[in-house]
Enzyme design. Structure first.
Site, PDB file in Angstrom:
ATOM      1  CG  ASP A 104      -2.007  -1.032   1.181  1.00  0.00           C
ATOM      2  OD1 ASP A 104      -2.432  -1.385   0.064  1.00  0.00           O
ATOM      3  OD2 ASP A 104      -2.442  -1.492   2.249  1.00  0.00           O
TER       4      ASP A 104
ATOM      5  CG  ASP B 110      -6.473  -1.597  -1.561  1.00  0.00           C
ATOM      6  OD1 ASP B 110      -6.611  -2.816  -1.739  1.00  0.00           O
ATOM      7  OD2 ASP B 110      -5.609  -1.115  -0.800  1.00  0.00           O
TER       8      ASP B 110
END
Length: 161
Positions: free
Chosen positions: A117, A133
């Site tokens: 991330d 995401d």
């Protein structure tokens, strides 16, 4: 006509997955050592993070459950799309976007045991996330809007006719 739609959907999925992979590669290359890059001051910055769970790192350590569940959902969605069962073009493309995000994060989970991330909103206390995401979230929002439109609004328009 359906073959053309399937080809374009496949291209879209490949492009979104490729963009996700590229951004994760750049994240590892330039941010892994703890470096933070401000993208929009006081709004968004880029910072490397490893997520072993799902959203907000919930259920950390359940790697094989995530891998199995994601693989089954992606394969089922691809079958649904490419078997011509999805009648709504809007839903078709929304599901394609969701699948691309699922595949992007699935690649990380299989090969790294975690998801990379890097997009960190700083104006609000929120999880760090990535392109995959975003694809899952935006595809899901689009699909929900489609279901509401097809199920309620479109039916109401047909009643008036």
């Amino acid at each position: 006509m359906k073959l053309k739609k399937h080809i374009w959907c496949s291209v879209m999925i490949i492009l979104i997955v490729a963009f996700d992979r590229l951004t994760k590669y750049l994240t590892v290359t330039y941010l892994k050592g703890g470096r933070v890059i401000t993208f929009i001051p006081k709004v968004v910055q880029f910072r490397y993070a490893e997520n072993t769970g799902m959203a907000f790192s919930m259920l950390s350590g359940a790697r094989w459950i995530f891998i199995s569940l994601t693989a089954v959902i992606c394969l089922g969605a691809l079958w649904y799309l490419f078997s011509n069962r999805c009648q709504s073009l809007w839903a078709y493309w929304s599901i394609g976007v969701i699948v691309s995000g699922g595949i992007g994060n699935l690649i990380d989970r299989v090969f790294l045991s975690y998801v990379i991330d890097f997009i960190e909103p700083v104006f609000v206390d929120f999880a760090i996330f990535n392109i995959a995401d975003s694809a899952v979230t935006l595809g899901a929002i689009s699909l929900v809007i489609n279901v509401i439109y097809e199920g309620f609004i479109k039916k109401e328009d047909n009643k008036d006719a």
